[in-house]
Design an enzyme around this catalytic site. Structure first.
Site, short mmCIF file in Angstrom:
data_model
loop_
_atom_site.label_atom_id
_atom_site.label_comp_id
_atom_site.label_asym_id
_atom_site.label_seq_id
_atom_site.Cartn_x
_atom_site.Cartn_y
_atom_site.Cartn_z
N ASP A 52 0.79 -1.11 -0.05
CA ASP A 52 0.01 0.08 0.08
C ASP A 52 0.84 1.43 -0.05
O ASP A 52 1.83 1.45 0.72
CB ASP A 52 -0.98 -0.03 1.28
CG ASP A 52 -2.10 0.87 1.26
OD1 ASP A 52 -2.01 1.53 0.32
OD2 ASP A 52 -2.92 1.09 2.09
N ASP B 286 -6.44 -6.72 -2.05
CA ASP B 286 -7.00 -6.38 -0.64
C ASP B 286 -8.20 -6.03 -0.70
O ASP B 286 -8.97 -5.59 -1.62
CB ASP B 286 -6.12 -5.37 0.01
CG ASP B 286 -5.76 -5.62 1.46
OD1 ASP B 286 -6.63 -6.35 1.87
OD2 ASP B 286 -4.70 -5.23 1.81
N ASN C 96 -10.31 -4.29 2.63
CA ASN C 96 -10.07 -3.81 4.04
C ASN C 96 -11.48 -3.21 4.86
O ASN C 96 -10.96 -2.46 5.84
CB ASN C 96 -8.96 -2.76 4.20
CG ASN C 96 -7.66 -3.57 4.04
OD1 ASN C 96 -7.55 -4.59 4.45
ND2 ASN C 96 -6.54 -2.85 3.40
N ASP D 260 -3.36 -10.90 9.29
CA ASP D 260 -2.50 -9.77 9.55
C ASP D 260 -1.63 -9.86 10.64
O ASP D 260 -0.81 -8.93 11.18
CB ASP D 260 -3.16 -8.63 9.68
CG ASP D 260 -3.57 -7.50 8.46
OD1 ASP D 260 -3.20 -8.02 7.36
OD2 ASP D 260 -4.39 -6.56 8.20
C1 GLA Z 1 -4.21 -4.76 5.08
C2 GLA Z 1 -3.59 -5.95 4.62
C3 GLA Z 1 -1.99 -5.90 5.05
C4 GLA Z 1 -1.54 -4.40 4.13
C5 GLA Z 1 -2.32 -3.42 4.63
C6 GLA Z 1 -1.81 -2.01 3.56
O1 GLA Z 1 -4.14 -4.63 6.47
O2 GLA Z 1 -4.01 -7.33 5.09
O3 GLA Z 1 -1.02 -6.89 4.73
O4 GLA Z 1 -1.44 -4.79 2.88
O5 GLA Z 1 -3.64 -3.66 4.26
O6 GLA Z 1 -2.85 -1.15 3.80
#
Ligand code: GLA
Length: 778
Positions: A362, A473, A475, A543
């Site tokens: 990111d 991703d 989120n 994570d």
């Molecule tokens: C999520 C993903 C992480 C990372 C962050 C970046 O939390 O699970 O591995 O890529 O986003 O913002």
């Protein structure tokens, strides 16, 4: 009218029957049975009506649907358990009555599918379709059974067709219903939260109703769609157990209802909560596909069935059976704070250590310096990366690494060009301020223009240079579900249409970029499911990169998912999520049972850590096929339940790698027994501890007890030694026959326990671990 349908896999049988009333019943699902001349012994004897029983017809007064093992139940005809189907007709009525009409079987699978589905051709499986009809309402319901004989898996889905003259509202249409008769079961689910996904939870099934579900818009980190029913005496290597999973990435429900008549019903499918589908005359609706398996030989065999099925029939494309590269990801190394210089320094160090793929996470696009802006604006941030991705990739390639990139296409920040141009593309309910999650909104993938935009935007991103890997991703959970593009009576379709939209986008991108290795991510494991794995051969497991926490997370995930789909990274110590300190070797030993990556700032590591990592990467590459695709086994530790043993064994039982892991060290429990099931019983094996290194800093003032020279603990020399001196863990070398290793195990040299040290003592300490390489003795 009895009509028996007997389906067999290598070790299981699934037997259906048609009741005299015409309703489809389940006679049996379990260990394989021979076909019989007469199935009467399996039939329930319905002799007299009793108590509060409701019978569907006076012709068969003794048959009440409430106390039968049925195959697909509706509402309104006397089965009062949780139904598989719930409809609302134009006149407001809700009674359904589906009865057997016909069946057919053919090799292979039906060709058309609106949803991701399992692979397989004529040599892999046979499909049986059973058609039921509700003649009074002009509805037909096809129950499909895809029998993967060799894999001991049967998949199921249901297709409803409205042949009537009026629309029907579908409130519930489950993928599978499984009614078991008798037994004492546990409902095993895999639950969690952000950064602690898929922990195994067992609960005894007593008369009552149990629900495992997700309402988040994705399959969720709370309750994975993979579940098991296990007999009370079931263990890893013995006993009866069933597994069910769903090829779906959205709101799902697994419902278990047990009655006082000894019936246990399992339902799996789209979560009825918040779901409704408007089915017009002439239209059909198909459910996601459920994946079922049974084993009479315990959980490891059940897992193996699921693993092989995922590897052979869910994951597909270029990378299906291909070994995956060792990667470096910059997220936990740099966060949003990077530029070309930093990235290249990281890549250079990675290349030095033998790492193969560089992943830019990111923060590379728009004005994204934190998580408050720019999702939606997929153009490179030239301030951080002058020359763009197109300029960066050749530099990374020149270091000997391939290049991969992070995207989060389904999301939009309020602070983005895209939102300013298309505020109506964000999911929101009219007249209500939408809720935020990580400062972002979800794009409305039910809208064709949004989907078209995303396909083109991602095509541009993936075409900026030689991009060989993509981390996709997602989120945040969905809130305020509503689409401006759907009529009011179709708003209940939102969540499912979101998934249909997502799958359409993914199918197109995978078609355009067949060589890219995609990794599915959703704040770690918030969308870790078979639906995503149909497009992306691997997923970011969690994570939480802490090694000790990963034992629970990867261990829980392993019941339903093979290690060949689980991203597992070595990160910094203390760990970013838990602040727990663990050695570089334990961090690797846990990650080695997955798809290895490194996610830490390699440029600031001590020479000790770098040397250890270089050896780890070489070890992993040497054994990669076995580590990624070998048969994964959770080995019950007969000596100490608090320790964890994992093994990967080759299919022919000729080689294996085992890992022994402990939590907190306990004096008195320093003896370990290493068992490795699955090895060729008659063969003879060598067992070698992986050469591992211990940082002498770990000993503090006790350093003089393990080193031959005298130095001051925590003094300057100790500090210098700790970053350079590769203190080797005791050499361990054993020989044993396969049957001994598989059944009893080898007694290992003891752990350090404070009363002396020599080279026959294994230093383990808190969170200690070791890998053992098991090879056929030459
Ligand atoms: C999520 C993903 C992480 C990372 C962050 C970046 O939390 O699970 O591995 O890529 O986003 O913002």
């Amino acid at each position: 009218m009895h009509k028996v349908i007997h389906l067999d896999t290598a070790r299981t049988s699934y037997i259906l029957d048609v009741l005299p009333t015409g309703h489809l019943a389940n006679l049996y699902y379990g260990k394989r049975l021979r076909t019989m001349d007469d199935y009467e012994p399996l039939r329930q004897k319905n002799v007299v009506p009793y108590g509060t029983m409701v019978n569907v017809s006076q012709e068969y007064r003794n048959i009440g649907l409430d106390d039968q093992c049925l195959e697909y139940s509706g509402l309104g005809k006397g089965d009062y358990r949780e139904p598989a189907i719930e409809l609302i007709f134009a006149d407001g009525s809700r009674t359904t009555d589906f009865r057997f009409s016909s069946m057919r079987s053919y090799r292979g699978r039906p060709s058309e599918a609106s949803l991701p589905s399992a692979l397989g051709g004529e040599t892999d499986l046979e499909t049986t379709e059973v058609t039921l009809q509700d003649t009074e309402r002009g509805l037909s319901l096809v129950l499909s059974y895809c029998v993967y004989a060799k894999h001991d898996v049967i998949t199921r889905f249901a297709t409803l067709r409205n042949n009537g003259e009026e629309p029907v509202r579908v409130g519930r249409l489950m993928s599978a219903q499984l009614d078991l008769f008798g037994g004492s079961w546990n409902f095993v689910t895999f639950d969690g939260c952000w950064a602690y996904e898929r922990e195994r939870n067992d609960r005894p099934v007593r008369p009552g109703i149990y629900v495992n579900d997700s309402k988040t818009g994705n399959s969720s980190n709370r309750h994975n769609p993979f579940i098991m029913l296990t007999a009370d005496d079931c263990t890893e290597d013995s006993g009866e157990c069933y597994a069910s999973n769903l090829i779906y990435s959205g709101n799902h429900a697994e419902i278990v209802e047990a009655t006082y008549q000894g019936k246990v019903r399992l339902l799996t499918g789209i979560n009825p909560s918040g779901f409704e589908w408007f089915l017009k005359e002439g239209q059909t609706f198909s459910t996601p596909e459920a994946v079922l398996s049974y084993s009479a030989a315990g959980l490891n065999e059940l897992s193996r069935n699921m693993h092989r099925f995922v590897q052979d029939f869910i994951v597909r494309g270029e990378w299906q059976h291909r070994e995956r590269p060792v990667l470096i990801n910059n997220w936990e190394a740099t966060d949003f704070d990077f530029d070309t210089r930093k990235l290249l320094a990281l890549a250079k160090e990675a290349a030095n250590l033998g790492i193969e793929l560089f992943v830019l996470d990111d923060g590379w696009f728009g004005a994204r310096d934190d998580d408050t802006s720019s999702l939606g604006d997929w153009t490179v941030n030239e301030k951080k990366l002058p020359g763009g991705i197109a300029g960066l990739v050749p530099k990374i390639n020149a270091l000997g690494l391939t290049f991969g990139i992070w995207v989060e296409p389904e999301m939009i920040n309020e602070n983005s060009e895209l939102y300013r141009a298309h505020p109506d593309w964000a999911v929101a309910t009219p007249g209500r301020a939408p809720a935020y999650g990580r400062n972002q909104f979800v794009l409305d993938l039910t809208m064709p223009e949004v989907r078209a935009h995303l396909v083109e935007a991602m095509t541009d991103v993936f075409s900026q240079g030689k991009i060989e890997y993509v981390k996709w991703d997602m989120n945040r959970n969905i809130s305020d579900a509503y689409s401006g593009g759907l009529s009011p009576e179709r708003q209940g379709e939102f969540h499912h249409r979101y998934l249909l939209g997502l799958y359409e986008i993914l199918a197109e991108l995978v078609r355009r970029f067949p060589k890219i290795l995609f990794e599915s991510c959703a704040s770690g494991g918030n969308r870790f499911d078979l639906g995503m794995l149909c497009y992306m051969p691997q997923a970011w497991t969690s994570d939480d990169t802490d090694a000790y926490a990963r034992l629970t997370i990867q261990g829980g995930s392993s019941y339903g998912y093979p290690q060949s789909v689980m991203g597992a990274h070595v990160s910094a110590s203390p760990n970013m999520q838990t602040l727990r300190a663990s050695t570089i070797e334990t961090r690797f030993n846990v990650a080695a049972f997955g798809l290895l990556g490194y996610e830490l700032d390699l440029t600031i590591l001590s020479p000790f850590d770098k040397k250890a990592i270089r050896e780890q990467v070489a070890f992993y590459k040497k054994h990669r096929k076995l580590l990624q695709f070998g048969r994964f086994i959770r080995v019950p530790d007969r000596l100490d339940k608090a320790k964890i043993i994992w093994a990967v064994v080759s299919d022919d039982g000729s080689e294996a790698i085992a890992g022994l892991f402990q939590g907190s060290a306990r004096i008195g429990l320093g003896q370990d027994l290493l068992t490795v099931p699955g090895l060729e019983p008659g063969a003879s094996f060598t067992v070698n501890g992986r050469p591992q290194f211990i940082n002498v800093k770990a000993f503090g003032n006790l350093v003089n007890r393990v080193l031959p020279v005298k130095i001051r603990g925590d003094g300057v020399i100790h500090t210098v030694l700790s970053s350079h001196y590769m203190f080797r863990m005791a050499t361990e070398e054993y020989r044993a026959n396969g049957d001994l290793l598989s059944k009893y195990g080898i007694k290992l040299i003891p752990q350090f326990s404070g009363t002396g040290y020599n080279d026959k003592i294994r230093i383990f300490s808190d969170y200690g671990s070791r890998l053992y390489v098991i090879d056929a003795a030459g």
